[in-house]
Design a protein around this motif. Structure first.
Motif, PDB file in Angstrom:
ATOM      1  N   LYS A 102       0.807  -1.216   0.000  1.00 46.11           N
ATOM      2  CA  LYS A 102       0.000   0.000   0.000  1.00 46.11           C
ATOM      3  C   LYS A 102       0.841   1.267   0.000  1.00 46.11           C
ATOM      4  N   PHE A 103       2.136   1.130   0.323  1.00 47.08           N
ATOM      5  CA  PHE A 103       3.003   2.302   0.392  1.00 47.08           C
ATOM      6  C   PHE A 103       3.353   2.794  -1.008  1.00 47.08           C
ATOM      7  N   THR A 104       3.108   4.070  -1.237  1.00 48.29           N
ATOM      8  CA  THR A 104       3.527   4.691  -2.487  1.00 48.29           C
ATOM      9  C   THR A 104       3.796   6.164  -2.230  1.00 48.29           C
ATOM     10  N   LEU A 105       4.388   6.818  -3.220  1.00 52.32           N
ATOM     11  CA  LEU A 105       4.710   8.243  -3.136  1.00 52.32           C
ATOM     12  C   LEU A 105       4.143   8.949  -4.353  1.00 52.32           C
ATOM     13  N   ALA A 106       4.225  10.257  -4.354  1.00 58.29           N
ATOM     14  CA  ALA A 106       3.772  11.017  -5.520  1.00 58.29           C
ATOM     15  C   ALA A 106       4.562  10.591  -6.758  1.00 58.29           C
ATOM     16  N   GLU A 107       5.825  10.233  -6.539  1.00 53.97           N
ATOM     17  CA  GLU A 107       6.636   9.640  -7.595  1.00 53.97           C
ATOM     18  C   GLU A 107       6.687   8.131  -7.334  1.00 53.97           C
ATOM     19  N   ARG A 108       5.852   7.409  -7.974  1.00 57.41           N
ATOM     20  CA  ARG A 108       5.668   5.985  -7.691  1.00 57.41           C
ATOM     21  C   ARG A 108       6.971   5.200  -7.810  1.00 57.41           C
ATOM     22  N   GLN A 109       7.787   5.561  -8.766  1.00 58.44           N
ATOM     23  CA  GLN A 109       9.037   4.841  -8.976  1.00 58.44           C
ATOM     24  C   GLN A 109       9.961   4.973  -7.766  1.00 58.44           C
ATOM     25  N   SER A 110       9.956   6.147  -7.131  1.00 56.72           N
ATOM     26  CA  SER A 110      10.791   6.358  -5.950  1.00 56.72           C
ATOM     27  C   SER A 110      10.392   5.426  -4.816  1.00 56.72           C
ATOM     28  N   ALA A 111       9.104   5.227  -4.640  1.00 55.22           N
ATOM     29  CA  ALA A 111       8.625   4.322  -3.594  1.00 55.22           C
ATOM     30  C   ALA A 111       9.119   2.902  -3.841  1.00 55.22           C
ATOM     31  N   GLN A 112       9.118   2.486  -5.086  1.00 56.80           N
ATOM     32  CA  GLN A 112       9.546   1.133  -5.423  1.00 56.80           C
ATOM     33  C   GLN A 112      11.049   0.937  -5.249  1.00 56.80           C
ATOM     34  N   GLN A 113      11.794   2.040  -5.218  1.00 61.16           N
ATOM     35  CA  GLN A 113      13.253   1.965  -5.079  1.00 61.16           C
ATOM     36  C   GLN A 113      13.721   1.980  -3.628  1.00 61.16           C
ATOM     37  N   ILE A 114      12.823   2.270  -2.710  1.00 58.50           N
ATOM     38  CA  ILE A 114      13.200   2.327  -1.295  1.00 58.50           C
ATOM     39  C   ILE A 114      13.329   0.914  -0.737  1.00 58.50           C
ATOM     40  N   SER A 115      14.503   0.593  -0.246  1.00 54.57           N
ATOM     41  CA  SER A 115      14.788  -0.755   0.247  1.00 54.57           C
ATOM     42  C   SER A 115      14.742  -0.808   1.773  1.00 54.57           C
ATOM     43  N   LEU A 116      14.831  -2.018   2.307  1.00 54.47           N
ATOM     44  CA  LEU A 116      14.897  -2.170   3.755  1.00 54.47           C
ATOM     45  C   LEU A 116      16.116  -1.458   4.329  1.00 54.47           C
ATOM     46  N   GLY A 117      17.217  -1.496   3.593  1.00 46.97           N
ATOM     47  CA  GLY A 117      18.424  -0.790   4.039  1.00 46.97           C
ATOM     48  C   GLY A 117      18.213   0.706   4.103  1.00 46.97           C
ATOM     49  N   HIS A 118      17.479   1.256   3.143  1.00 43.77           N
ATOM     50  CA  HIS A 118      17.170   2.687   3.173  1.00 43.77           C
ATOM     51  C   HIS A 118      16.277   3.017   4.370  1.00 43.77           C
ATOM     52  N   ILE A 119      15.327   2.133   4.649  1.00 47.87           N
ATOM     53  CA  ILE A 119      14.399   2.346   5.769  1.00 47.87           C
ATOM     54  C   ILE A 119      15.160   2.392   7.092  1.00 47.87           C
ATOM     55  N   ILE A 120      16.005   1.399   7.310  1.00 42.37           N
ATOM     56  CA  ILE A 120      16.693   1.270   8.597  1.00 42.37           C
ATOM     57  C   ILE A 120      17.864   2.246   8.718  1.00 42.37           C
ATOM     58  N   GLY A 121      18.305   2.799   7.571  1.00 38.96           N
ATOM     59  CA  GLY A 121      19.441   3.720   7.566  1.00 38.96           C
ATOM     60  C   GLY A 121      19.085   5.163   7.318  1.00 38.96           C
TER      61      GLY A 121
END
Length: 385
Positions: free
Chosen positions: A121-140
């Motif tokens: 369900k997670f998305t952003l105004a730039e959909r491609q950016s949301a798909q590029q966010i990884s677990l490493g990005h989240i935790i870092g």
């Protein structure tokens, strides 16, 4: 009050037989530093009229000093002791990083996995950016999102499902992995990944993988657990007329990985020892190294009051901040939530660590920790000569 002899996990320590306010390993090169810090801690908290607090200093698997000050509640009758539970606020992130890191080590998660594979369900105004966010990005904290995105909605006690939907309106400030943006809401998305992969609740995983094996017997997760704890420190905020007691709010407890852990200073001594490598069966050297490898630069940290004259560089690892403190690596995290302050830090080089918990909002902890590490590294330099 006395510690039980089982306080130091996997070993026996003379400090375990001493009253907690006198516990000190006299054979350590840092014994005098610990004693001096105890004096400074109480003096500073008294000067700032902070209702209460506790600190611990450990070396390897030995408790050098554990001391407490003040009351669980301003003008109350109960003193803070070694088992009084505080909210850890953002120090909770160190536990979330570790849980995720354990699953990565076991090849059950991968830092490169996109968060949308667990949270579609997670998305952003730039959909491609949301798909590029990884677990490493989240935790870092390198998601590319604006700092503290939607913390205002958490403050208003808006529930997470509605907040997740709001991200569809958000345009990132940069591509994932390029810039630093500290998060609470997005950081907590790691809970979904941990739960889906482990097929257990986040609370169960925390208890099973960290709290129980480290004998963190006072530690818990969540608002209800905190409220049910009899020996707990009450929160106080600073006003023009002094510290005022406030109620514990459930809002940030929604974000269990970011701000949901409760613990005593005794628990924190055990957490420090584990991160110093003293419990490899719980927290391996490889996981510790992974979590504390410098990631995204956190340039703003170089301007921190009391720390800026000491810091050469600052990065975020995975649930931990990684500083170069006058040329020495220092692993660190702080937390601040209405009425509480928490700090934890350790030096892999010196094999010592320190944690502080306060039940009143004050910057005194930042000052004390910076002075502590300056003195600790000076001692280390003298020992080399």
């Amino acid at each position: 009050m006395f510690f039980k002899s089982t306080f130091i996990i996997g070993t026996f320590s003379l400090a375990a037989l001493l009253p907690f306010d006198q516990a000190s390993a006299t054979s350590s090169n840092y014994a005098s530093l610990s004693d001096n810090f105890a004096t400074d801690f109480k003096r500073e908290l008294k000067s700032e009229k902070v209702p209460g607090g506790a600190f611990v200093i450990v070396e390897n698997d030995t408790l050098l000093k554990l001391s407490t000050y003040g009351k669980r509640r301003k003008n109350g009758k109960y003193n803070i002791n070694a088992d009084t539970v505080f909210r850890l606020a953002s120090v909770s992130k160190t536990f979330a990083g570790t849980l995720a890191g354990l699953l990565v080590e076991e090849h059950k998660l991968d830092w490169r996995q996109p968060i949308v594979s667990f949270l579609p369900k997670f998305t952003l105004a730039e959909r491609q950016s949301a798909q590029q966010i990884s677990l490493g990005h989240i935790i870092g904290h390198s998601t590319g999102l604006w700092p503290n995105s939607y913390d205002n909605l958490i403050n208003a006690n808006v529930k997470m499902p509605k907040i997740i939907d709001k991200f569809a309106e958000l345009t990132p400030m940069c591509k994932p992995g390029v810039c630093y943006g500290y998060q609470n809401v997005a950081f907590s998305f790691i809970q979904t990944a941990i739960e889906k992969q482990s097929k257990q609740s986040y609370q169960q995983m925390l208890q099973q993988r960290i709290f129980t094996p480290l004998d963190m017997s006072s530690a818990s997760l969540g608002y209800d657990a905190f409220q049910q704890t009899v020996n707990r420190a009450e929160p106080h905020v600073k006003t023009k007329s002094g510290f005022k007691r406030v109620k514990v709010k459930p809002n940030y407890y929604q974000l269990a990985p970011a701000a949901g852990v409760n613990a005593s200073i005794t628990d924190m001594s055990k957490w420090l020892m584990a991160n110093l490598g003293q419990n490899p069966e719980v927290l391996s050297a490889n996981v510790i190294m992974d979590l504390t490898t410098p990631g995204i630069k956190t340039t703003k940290e170089l301007r921190r009051r009391d720390w800026r004259k000491h810091l050469d560089s600052a990065h975020y690892g995975k649930g931990w901040r990684v500083y170069q403190f006058e040329g020495r690596q220092l692993i660190y995290h702080a937390g601040w939530v209405a009425g509480y302050v928490a700090e934890i830090s350790y030096s892999p080089e010196l094999n010592i660590g320190m944690a502080m918990l306060l039940n009143g909002e004050s910057r005194v902890a930042t000052k004390l920790s910076a002075e502590f590490w300056q003195d600790a590294f000076l001692i280390a330099d003298k020992l080399k000569k």
